[in-house]
Design a protein around this motif. Structure first.
Motif, PDB file in Angstrom:
ATOM      1  N   LEU A 106       2.901  33.955   2.730  1.00 19.99           N
ATOM      2  CA  LEU A 106       1.524  33.677   3.170  1.00 19.99           C
ATOM      3  C   LEU A 106       1.261  32.185   3.231  1.00 19.99           C
ATOM      4  O   LEU A 106       0.622  31.680   4.160  1.00 19.99           O
ATOM      5  N   ILE A 107       1.767  31.443   2.234  1.00 17.17           N
ATOM      6  CA  ILE A 107       1.620  29.977   2.267  1.00 17.17           C
ATOM      7  C   ILE A 107       2.317  29.417   3.512  1.00 17.17           C
ATOM      8  O   ILE A 107       1.770  28.575   4.242  1.00 17.17           O
ATOM      9  N   GLY A 108       3.533  29.881   3.767  1.00 18.49           N
ATOM     10  CA  GLY A 108       4.257  29.399   4.944  1.00 18.49           C
ATOM     11  C   GLY A 108       3.538  29.738   6.237  1.00 18.49           C
ATOM     12  O   GLY A 108       3.462  28.909   7.157  1.00 18.49           O
ATOM     13  N   TYR A 109       3.005  30.956   6.334  1.00 15.92           N
ATOM     14  CA  TYR A 109       2.306  31.366   7.561  1.00 15.92           C
ATOM     15  C   TYR A 109       1.053  30.522   7.794  1.00 15.92           C
ATOM     16  O   TYR A 109       0.798  30.061   8.921  1.00 15.92           O
ATOM     17  N   LEU A 110       0.253  30.327   6.722  1.00 15.74           N
ATOM     18  CA  LEU A 110      -1.000  29.568   6.894  1.00 15.74           C
ATOM     19  C   LEU A 110      -0.725  28.117   7.266  1.00 15.74           C
ATOM     20  O   LEU A 110      -1.403  27.538   8.119  1.00 15.74           O
ATOM     21  N   ILE A 111       0.264  27.518   6.624  1.00 15.25           N
ATOM     22  CA  ILE A 111       0.608  26.132   6.971  1.00 15.25           C
ATOM     23  C   ILE A 111       1.118  26.072   8.411  1.00 15.25           C
ATOM     24  O   ILE A 111       0.760  25.171   9.177  1.00 15.25           O
ATOM     25  N   HIS A 112       1.958  27.019   8.764  1.00 12.22           N
ATOM     26  CA  HIS A 112       2.527  27.039  10.121  1.00 12.22           C
ATOM     27  C   HIS A 112       1.424  27.191  11.162  1.00 12.22           C
ATOM     28  O   HIS A 112       1.492  26.588  12.242  1.00 12.22           O
ATOM     29  N   ARG A 113       0.421  27.950  10.851  1.00 12.56           N
ATOM     30  CA  ARG A 113      -0.653  28.193  11.830  1.00 12.56           C
ATOM     31  C   ARG A 113      -1.670  27.063  11.888  1.00 12.56           C
ATOM     32  O   ARG A 113      -2.159  26.723  12.957  1.00 12.56           O
ATOM     33  N   TRP A 114      -1.991  26.496  10.740  1.00 11.68           N
ATOM     34  CA  TRP A 114      -3.112  25.548  10.681  1.00 11.68           C
ATOM     35  C   TRP A 114      -2.712  24.076  10.667  1.00 11.68           C
ATOM     36  O   TRP A 114      -3.502  23.217  11.061  1.00 11.68           O
ATOM     37  N   PHE A 115      -1.525  23.742  10.169  1.00  8.60           N
ATOM     38  CA  PHE A 115      -1.241  22.340   9.868  1.00  8.60           C
ATOM     39  C   PHE A 115      -0.042  21.781  10.621  1.00  8.60           C
ATOM     40  O   PHE A 115       0.414  20.683  10.319  1.00  8.60           O
ATOM     41  N   ARG A 116       0.440  22.513  11.628  1.00  6.44           N
ATOM     42  CA  ARG A 116       1.543  21.957  12.414  1.00  6.44           C
ATOM     43  C   ARG A 116       1.035  21.118  13.592  1.00  6.44           C
ATOM     44  O   ARG A 116       1.814  20.424  14.234  1.00  6.44           O
TER      45      ARG A 116
END
Length: 977
Positions: free
Chosen positions: A101-111
């Motif tokens: 979930l941490i990886g998904y949220l970072i991938h979606r919001w902070f790339r």
């Protein structure tokens, strides 16, 4: 896919497998080791956050390998600390879900680029990233803890949540910094050595505070906030990791003992405040970083804009509110020949001519400040060398946050060449325009596509359309040219002239129809416009209005066809008498017969002996017919060798047969003319009223048709109208239908003929005359249409429709009719006059158009007045009471008595042109008749109008006879006003 690519893919999968295994394994081992120390109060879990950051940095295709590494590492670390495999397996779902979930949220919001995201959105996303995975992972992990150790679910969930939350706040910020640098793919260093040193000092101070200082939370918070204020975000993110691990270690090894270590859930009283302190410092650092980034970007953009503004080759300048130049572009300097140092800071008006500066201050600037924008304002500016150039300036205001204008942005366009060329073209155009405006011919030009480019005033007048409305339209859409005789239109005149490159001249019967559907006869020439190089530029049509000339020719032809030879009644009078006979017959107390005659051998006599002999022959025939009819019967000549006899008060075939035989005998008697003995014969067609018809026109057509049958079958004999000739009736019906269609589609219109004073030709009235548009397709005379309309009672709606047109004309021409000196005469039918609601309907129409009754003179014939004398008198009296006047039309041709006329509320009589024509005035009896009518009018205090005035000599003669008012083509032709 080749071997090399396959090896590369395997290598990358192995790399991320190892990275995930090392991160999760090392941090998990560290957390478990610290938690097993004697003074530890909680397990702080960093491994899930670190793995989540790895998931975010890696491509998703590597995630399966990374998930495998995480699971293997989980088992390996637990085995080091003697954790049963079943227990280790139960905690894997919570760890795995939290990391993914941490990886998904970072991938979606902070790339993406963080500068494109509002700071508030960034802070909200960070809060969700810190908290949501920890809570969800705790929900799964607490289930495992409850199942394995019988720990209460709430206690287990809270401990996991605090552990993961603190770990997320510790690891994720540093992970985001690493991701940011990874995405930029540049060599910019993650941190600055000076800032890192400062951060390290505050890190040491914060950890020492927990070992030696009271209230360590205050010191730790101050140190972290100081790092946030003094350094970049990266430094704070870096020191948060050792600070968090060091703090946990201090507690675990007993260097710091929390005052509430023996409390239940002691970690909540210690690590939650620390998590909040770290989060606040990180959030403050994010806000400051975003702010500083925006300021730097603004400075970069401002510098870039100013540089771009100055280097642009387009003339641009910017002014402050005092009209001082702030920035000018290289294009501006090149246009005016100045250096930048000589311009910036000076008033913009210093570079304008005095007239342009005054125009700008007095007219342009006030509007500019009011609306905030001006476009293409013409000025004259002064170059450094003193030359004056013509420019157009477009400018806008810029406004600050308080919506106050603080500077302008302006673009300048050099239009010197265009202006000078335009001035020269304007002078040439004025010369050509004066020439074209001065000639009496109409001129129309087109381009090579046949679209109109120019019309001179004469053309505008003749076509009834302005040049502005016609420009750009196809020639055929504006100019309607047709053959006046055949009504066939001329198509494609311009285009054919352009294609053939030759001049075209139309027939002598060419005519145009203007936008008001008026027809004008023209003489025209159409030619292509070809320059000296042989290039085609368009076409020109030059035409003259020959309407009056052609009308004079047609009128002379008309006069040549009138019965001035035999002095017999003409067609119009015959139809009036026949109509009267039909009306009496329709009442069931009258019968009549119509005899239509044509000489059988007249053409041969005329051709062989000459026209003078033919004319004398016609006079002899006319005299014999006149002498052999009964009292009350009428003989008329329709034209040529055609005569008509109206036998009144009979329809017995015996009587009619005897009359026909007598006429044939009289015509057959030899005629001695100029030593020639002539013998003539006649063919007669007969129709009966009311047996065959009760309509005058129909009876006349029926009789003519019967005459042709007689001429064809028997010669020198007679033939009655029969059903075999019934096709003539359908013709009458067709005419009525056309009139009805014309009324329904408002195809009737009015033309106006002036009535003038004999003394000075001043107009005192206009007579409204019925006309119709070509679309009505009425091949009849006005008199015939009115007669058919009266017979079919269509005269009622037609009369009201024409009255509305007359009222509209009066209303639209107040200067002509408003003062009361000029009135409009309007003909009223006997049928309409005797309608019970005629006056009420008339008043309503007048009221709708704001027209007064005293602006009208209503014309009625003697015949119309005598249809219902009592009712007519009452209606006219009511009109007179309302202010309207009445006129007796065709005076002298009816049968009214002087006693009746004396009682009529009339103010005018109009002498029929059968008495006033130039030819009639050569007969003394007609002159005496005119004098008598004038005398009667003077006695009755009536104005006298002489109709049919065609020449100056005729007008002078009638004036000498006492006619004070004149009407006719000499005084003015009927036309629209």
């Amino acid at each position: 896919m080749d071997v090399r690519e396959t090896k590369t893919i395997i290598t990358k999968h192995a790399f991320w497998f190892l990275v995930t295994a090392l991160l999760f394994g090392s941090l998990a081992a560290l957390s478990l080791h610290l938690s097993q120390q004697a003074n530890s109060i909680s397990l702080i879990w960093y491994a899930n956050a670190a793995s989540g950051v790895a998931f975010a940095i890696a491509a998703k295709r590597f995630w399966p390998a990374m998930i495998t590494a995480l699971i293997i590492s989980n088992f390996a670390v637990d085995s080091l600390f003697s954790t049963p495999i079943a227990v280790s397996a139960s905690f894997i779902p919570g760890n795995l879900v939290e990391a993914l979930l941490i990886g998904y949220l970072i991938h979606r919001w902070f790339r993406n680029d963080p500068s494109q995201v509002p700071i508030q959105t960034t802070l909200e996303r960070l809060a969700v990233l810190f908290i949501a995975p920890a809570l969800i992972g705790a929900s799964l992990g607490a289930v495992a803890a409850t199942a394995q150790f019988q720990t209460p679910y709430g206690s287990a969930w809270f401990s996991w949540a605090v552990s993961s939350l603190f770990g997320n706040i510790t690891i994720i910020p540093l992970g985001l910094e690493i991701l940011r640098k990874h995405l930029r793919e540049d060599k910019v260093r993650l941190t600055d050595s000076t800032h890192l040193a400062i951060a390290t000092v505050f890190l040491v101070l914060a950890l020492l505070a927990f070992s030696f200082m009271p209230y360590p939370f205050v010191y730790a918070a101050s140190c972290l906030l100081a790092v946030a204020l003094l350094t970049h975000k990266a430094e704070l993110s870096i020191i948060v990791v050792p600070f968090s691990i060091g703090l946990v270690a201090l507690v675990a090894f007993g260097y710091h003992e929390p005052a509430y270590a023996d409390f239940d859930l002691a970690e909540s009283l210690f690590y939650l405040p620390m998590a909040i302190i770290v989060a606040m410092a990180l959030l403050l650092s994010s806000v400051l970083r975003a702010h500083n980034s925006a300021i730097r970007q603004l400075e970069v953009n401002s510098s870039r804009f100013r540089s771009l503004y100055e280097r642009t080759p387009v003339p641009l300048h910017s002014m402050d509110i005092d009209n001082n130049l702030i920035v000018v572009s290289d294009g501006w300097l090149d246009l005016l020949g100045y250096d930048r140092k000589d311009v910036v800071g000076k008033r913009s008006l210093d570079f304008f001519t005095a007239e342009s500066a005054e125009y700008a201050v007095n007219q342009v600037f006030p509007e500019f400040k009011k609306h905030g924008i001006v476009k293409n304002v013409p000025y004259r500016m002064i170059r450094k060398d003193g030359t004056i150039i013509h420019v157009e300036v477009s400018s806008i205001w810029e406004y600050d946050q308080q919506n106050r204008p603080f500077r302008t942005l302006a673009a300048i366009r050099d239009v010197t060449n265009e202006t000078l060329l335009s001035d020269q073209l304007a002078r040439d155009r004025d010369l050509i325009q004066v020439t074209l405006d001065s000639i009496a011919d109409g001129v129309i030009t087109t381009d090579i596509r046949g679209k109109i480019t120019y019309m001179n005033p004469v053309a505008e007048h003749l076509l009834g359309i302005k040049h502005q409305a016609a420009a750009g339209k196809n020639f055929d859409d504006v100019v309607e040219i047709f053959n006046e005789v055949t009504s066939e239109p001329y198509h494609d005149l311009i285009n054919s002239s352009l294609r053939q490159r030759r001049k075209r001249e139309l027939s002598e019967f060419a005519a145009i129809r203007d936008r008001q559907h008026r027809v004008r006869s023209i003489q025209t020439t159409i030619a292509p416009i070809i320059n000296q190089k042989g290039l085609l530029h368009g076409a020109v049509m030059i035409f003259q209005d020959v309407t009056e000339f052609r009308a004079n020719v047609q009128h002379m032809q008309y006069l040549a066809q009138t019965d001035t030879l035999t002095r017999l009644p003409n067609r119009l009078k015959l139809l009036d008498q026949l109509a009267d006979a039909c009306k009496r017959a329709a009442q069931g107390r009258y019968h009549c017969a119509l005899l239509y005659m044509d000489l059988d051998n007249f053409k041969a006599i005329n051709d062989s002996l000459g026209h003078s002999v033919g004319d004398e022959l016609l006079n002899v025939i006319a005299a014999r017919l006149r002498s052999n009819i009964r009292t009350g019967d009428t003989v008329a000549r329709l034209g040529g060798d055609e005569f008509v006899i109206l036998l009144g008060a009979t329809s017995e075939r015996r009587v009619i047969d005897n009359v026909c035989r007598k006429i044939i005998r009289e015509v057959n008697r030899p005629i001695q003319l100029h030593n020639h003995v002539l013998e003539a014969s006649v063919s007669i067609g007969i129709t009966l009223c009311p047996e065959d018809s009760e309509d005058a026109e129909t009876l006349l057509r029926q009789a003519e048709s019967a005459m042709y049958v007689a001429k064809k079958q028997v010669r020198n004999g007679f033939h009655y109208f029969s059903e075999a000739i019934a096709a003539e009736i359908r013709s009458k019906f067709d005419a009525e239908q056309k009139i009805r269609y014309a009324i329904q589609n408002q195809l009737f219109t009015l033309h106006y003929q002036p009535i003038v004073q004999a003394s000075d030709q001043a107009v005192v009235a206009y007579e409204a005359l019925c006309r119709w548009q070509p679309e009505a397709a009425l091949d009849l005379t006005t008199t015939e249409i009115i007669q058919i309309a009266e017979d079919s009672r269509l005269i009622i709606p037609l009369g009201y429709q024409l009255l509305e047109l007359a009222c509209a004309t009066i209303h639209s021409l107040p200067k002509v009719f408003a003062d009361g000196n000029v009135r409009l005469t309007f003909n009223v039918s006997a049928i309409q006059l005797n309608e019970t609601d005629f006056v009420d309907n008339l008043l309503k129409i007048l009221d709708d158009y704001d027209v007064k009754p005293d602006q009208f003179i209503f014309e009625l014939t003697e015949t119309a007045l005598m249809v219902n004398p009592t009712e007519s008198l009452a209606t006219l009296q009511r009109l007179q009471d309302l202010g309207a006047e009445a006129a007796i039309d065709d005076f002298g041709t009816g049968y009214s008595s002087l006693s009746y006329l004396a009682n009529l509320p009339a103010s005018m009589i109009k002498i029929d042109k059968s008495f006033t024509s130039a030819e009639s005035l050569t007969v003394q009896s007609n002159i005496e008749m005119v004098k008598a009518i004038v005398s009667i009018a003077n006695t009755m205090n009536l104005q006298v109008v002489a109709e049919g005035v065609e020449s100056q000599a005729q007008a002078e003669h009638l004036a000498e006879l006492g006619c004070t008012l004149l009407q006719g083509f000499h005084c003015g032709r009927p036309t629209s006003l």
